[in-house]
Design a protein around this motif. Sequence first.
Motif, PDB file in Angstrom:
ATOM      1  N   PRO A 205       0.834  -1.202   0.000  1.00 57.76           N
ATOM      2  CA  PRO A 205       0.000   0.000   0.000  1.00 57.76           C
ATOM      3  C   PRO A 205       0.868   1.251   0.000  1.00 57.76           C
ATOM      4  N   PRO A 206       0.359   2.341  -0.547  1.00 49.92           N
ATOM      5  CA  PRO A 206       1.132   3.584  -0.531  1.00 49.92           C
ATOM      6  C   PRO A 206       1.284   4.106   0.894  1.00 49.92           C
ATOM      7  N   PRO A 207       2.317   4.905   1.152  1.00 49.03           N
ATOM      8  CA  PRO A 207       2.532   5.432   2.509  1.00 49.03           C
ATOM      9  C   PRO A 207       1.343   6.220   3.042  1.00 49.03           C
ATOM     10  N   GLU A 208       0.602   6.884   2.142  1.00 50.20           N
ATOM     11  CA  GLU A 208      -0.552   7.668   2.568  1.00 50.20           C
ATOM     12  C   GLU A 208      -1.643   6.812   3.179  1.00 50.20           C
ATOM     13  N   VAL A 209      -1.642   5.518   2.847  1.00 51.58           N
ATOM     14  CA  VAL A 209      -2.599   4.579   3.439  1.00 51.58           C
ATOM     15  C   VAL A 209      -2.012   3.936   4.683  1.00 51.58           C
ATOM     16  N   GLU A 210      -0.798   3.416   4.555  1.00 55.17           N
ATOM     17  CA  GLU A 210      -0.221   2.645   5.659  1.00 55.17           C
ATOM     18  C   GLU A 210       0.069   3.502   6.887  1.00 55.17           C
ATOM     19  N   MET A 211       0.192   4.809   6.706  1.00 53.58           N
ATOM     20  CA  MET A 211       0.469   5.662   7.864  1.00 53.58           C
ATOM     21  C   MET A 211      -0.669   5.656   8.878  1.00 53.58           C
ATOM     22  N   TRP A 212      -1.862   5.220   8.458  1.00 53.68           N
ATOM     23  CA  TRP A 212      -2.999   5.172   9.385  1.00 53.68           C
ATOM     24  C   TRP A 212      -2.947   3.949  10.297  1.00 53.68           C
ATOM     25  N   CYS A 213      -2.117   2.977   9.972  1.00 53.92           N
ATOM     26  CA  CYS A 213      -2.085   1.740  10.750  1.00 53.92           C
ATOM     27  C   CYS A 213      -1.187   1.878  11.973  1.00 53.92           C
ATOM     28  N   GLU A 214      -1.596   1.254  13.049  1.00 51.93           N
ATOM     29  CA  GLU A 214      -0.786   1.277  14.265  1.00 51.93           C
ATOM     30  C   GLU A 214       0.509   0.524  14.069  1.00 51.93           C
ATOM     31  N   TYR A 215       0.427  -0.600  13.337  1.00 51.70           N
ATOM     32  CA  TYR A 215       1.607  -1.379  12.984  1.00 51.70           C
ATOM     33  C   TYR A 215       1.734  -1.375  11.468  1.00 51.70           C
ATOM     34  N   ASN A 216       2.878  -1.823  10.979  1.00 49.82           N
ATOM     35  CA  ASN A 216       3.049  -2.055   9.558  1.00 49.82           C
ATOM     36  C   ASN A 216       1.918  -2.948   9.045  1.00 49.82           C
ATOM     37  N   CYS A 217       1.237  -2.546   7.968  1.00 46.07           N
ATOM     38  CA  CYS A 217       0.053  -3.310   7.534  1.00 46.07           C
ATOM     39  C   CYS A 217      -0.004  -3.451   6.019  1.00 46.07           C
ATOM     40  N   PRO A 218       0.943  -4.174   5.418  1.00 47.23           N
ATOM     41  CA  PRO A 218       0.934  -4.339   3.965  1.00 47.23           C
ATOM     42  C   PRO A 218      -0.318  -5.022   3.433  1.00 47.23           C
ATOM     43  N   ALA A 219      -1.022  -5.764   4.276  1.00 49.65           N
ATOM     44  CA  ALA A 219      -2.219  -6.480   3.812  1.00 49.65           C
ATOM     45  C   ALA A 219      -3.490  -5.650   3.912  1.00 49.65           C
TER      46      ALA A 219
ATOM     47  N   TRP B 202      -9.793  -7.766  10.793  1.00 45.83           N
ATOM     48  CA  TRP B 202      -9.350  -6.878  11.863  1.00 45.83           C
ATOM     49  C   TRP B 202     -10.575  -6.273  12.532  1.00 45.83           C
ATOM     50  N   HIS B 203     -10.373  -5.721  13.716  1.00 50.50           N
ATOM     51  CA  HIS B 203     -11.476  -5.016  14.370  1.00 50.50           C
ATOM     52  C   HIS B 203     -11.880  -3.786  13.574  1.00 50.50           C
ATOM     53  N   ARG B 204     -10.879  -3.049  13.076  1.00 52.38           N
ATOM     54  CA  ARG B 204     -11.117  -1.801  12.352  1.00 52.38           C
ATOM     55  C   ARG B 204     -10.263  -1.780  11.084  1.00 52.38           C
ATOM     56  N   LYS B 205     -10.538  -0.841  10.220  1.00 53.84           N
ATOM     57  CA  LYS B 205      -9.926  -0.818   8.895  1.00 53.84           C
ATOM     58  C   LYS B 205      -8.415  -0.746   8.934  1.00 53.84           C
ATOM     59  N   TYR B 206      -7.837   0.021   9.863  1.00 53.89           N
ATOM     60  CA  TYR B 206      -6.397   0.249   9.877  1.00 53.89           C
ATOM     61  C   TYR B 206      -5.720  -0.360  11.100  1.00 53.89           C
ATOM     62  N   ASP B 207      -6.318  -1.387  11.669  1.00 53.43           N
ATOM     63  CA  ASP B 207      -5.735  -1.980  12.871  1.00 53.43           C
ATOM     64  C   ASP B 207      -4.320  -2.489  12.634  1.00 53.43           C
TER      65      ASP B 207
ATOM     66  N   ASP C 295       0.205  -6.956  19.383  1.00 48.69           N
ATOM     67  CA  ASP C 295      -0.405  -8.136  18.771  1.00 48.69           C
ATOM     68  C   ASP C 295      -0.004  -8.287  17.313  1.00 48.69           C
ATOM     69  N   ARG C 296       1.111  -7.688  16.902  1.00 46.98           N
ATOM     70  CA  ARG C 296       1.487  -7.756  15.503  1.00 46.98           C
ATOM     71  C   ARG C 296       1.680  -9.207  15.056  1.00 46.98           C
ATOM     72  N   LEU C 297       0.968  -9.572  14.006  1.00 49.89           N
ATOM     73  CA  LEU C 297       0.992 -10.900  13.402  1.00 49.89           C
ATOM     74  C   LEU C 297       0.431 -11.990  14.313  1.00 49.89           C
ATOM     75  N   ALA C 298      -0.238 -11.613  15.417  1.00 52.35           N
ATOM     76  CA  ALA C 298      -1.044 -12.587  16.154  1.00 52.35           C
ATOM     77  C   ALA C 298      -2.291 -12.855  15.315  1.00 52.35           C
ATOM     78  N   SER C 299      -2.555 -14.117  15.005  1.00 49.97           N
ATOM     79  CA  SER C 299      -3.559 -14.402  13.989  1.00 49.97           C
ATOM     80  C   SER C 299      -4.480 -15.553  14.350  1.00 49.97           C
ATOM     81  N   ASN C 300      -5.739 -15.370  14.008  1.00 47.82           N
ATOM     82  CA  ASN C 300      -6.697 -16.459  13.795  1.00 47.82           C
ATOM     83  C   ASN C 300      -7.054 -16.383  12.319  1.00 47.82           C
ATOM     84  N   GLU C 301      -6.798 -17.429  11.556  1.00 51.10           N
ATOM     85  CA  GLU C 301      -6.981 -17.391  10.105  1.00 51.10           C
ATOM     86  C   GLU C 301      -7.210 -18.804   9.578  1.00 51.10           C
ATOM     87  N   GLY C 302      -7.393 -18.921   8.265  1.00 50.04           N
ATOM     88  CA  GLY C 302      -7.546 -20.230   7.628  1.00 50.04           C
ATOM     89  C   GLY C 302      -8.681 -21.070   8.164  1.00 50.04           C
TER      90      GLY C 302
END
Length: 371
Positions: free
Chosen positions: A122-136, A188-193, A238-245
């Motif tokens: 994602p562009p920096p203008e988007v990822e800057m809203w995330c608390e942690y790095n959020c490429p996904a 995620w709980h919210r869009k930019y978590d 909680d970075r990369l703490a996941s429930n998935e699949g």
Amino acid sequence: MFKLLLVSALVAVGLCQYSVPVHGHNDTNSTSTFTNPILDTGGADPWVFRHGGHYYMTYSNNENITLYKSDVLTDWNNAESKLIFKPEKGFNYSTDIWAPEIHNLNGNWYVIFTADPRGDSPPPEVEMWCEYNCPAVHHRMFVVEGEGDDPWEAEWKYKAELDTYDQFAIDGTYFQHKDQLYHIYSCWHRKYDGWPANLCITRMSNPWTVSSPFSERQIISVPEYAWEKTPFGRASNDRLASNEGPQQLTNPTTGQTFVIYSAARSDNRNYCLAQLELVGDDPMNPGDWRKHPFPIFYQNPGESAYGVGHASFTISPDQSQDWIVYHGMQDPTDGWYARTIRAQKFGWNDDGTPNFPKPGYGPYEVPSGQK
């Protein structure tokens, strides 16, 4: 399944210090046994089903959705393959195609898969809203439809994006209960978590349409236990703490319904399988789910079997046995690059819950009825 660096080229796993088999061929001295992995090249997020006397498989390759066809479950090295969907450039689903699943619903076939528009960048203008790095942050769920009775001969075409309220969504699956179709996916709980990744559920009116408004979306599981986070018990974030699949699994004898999901971090030795059981009658009510307090399928260092997760389930040719197909690592230091696809038989406990074996390499007996 968070695969920032998943290679599109398939990478063979290297040998390690343990003397365990690394090739998925049937034993040279007997066709009655096999060894893991069941595909010599790398692969992750396997989805396997049996239809019309054949096994079919698809898995993450980042670039397209390819369907494989085999007469046996335990050797895919000479399987037939067919490209069923390759996206054009410039769409929201053009890159990072992850975790495709193929379901037969209402007489047609549906592939539900994850993708994003920018190669996980994602562009920096988007990822800057995330608390942690959020490429996904731009990952969403999509559907491809295959018209016809036979998945191999079906006419496949792009159908729709599933509504996940313009929020992160990966690893979606269809869940069916009492004639109602649901979408369960990692959210995620919210869009930019940016994390943690939880399990969300919404109602569907058909395989490509979510009918629940955002106010009715429910979170039915979060990474709450130490083993659902990496490193274990991380206290600060909680970075990369996941429930998935998530995958639906039904006990064929008792009718008990489970969601088997993956927990912890997908490029790490601690990746494992966990269990929710539907103990009430409403999948949209978080209180109707019971979570098992321990992982139910996890690393086996004695056999160098690490990072085991993102499973699917199928049956033996004579329908007498249940089988789990999953990915794992022999060298956990290679992360996402090290994953290969494996299969093992599993059973059921007296209380009706699934009883998975320790992951390993075999040799194991082939599925009952396999020739």
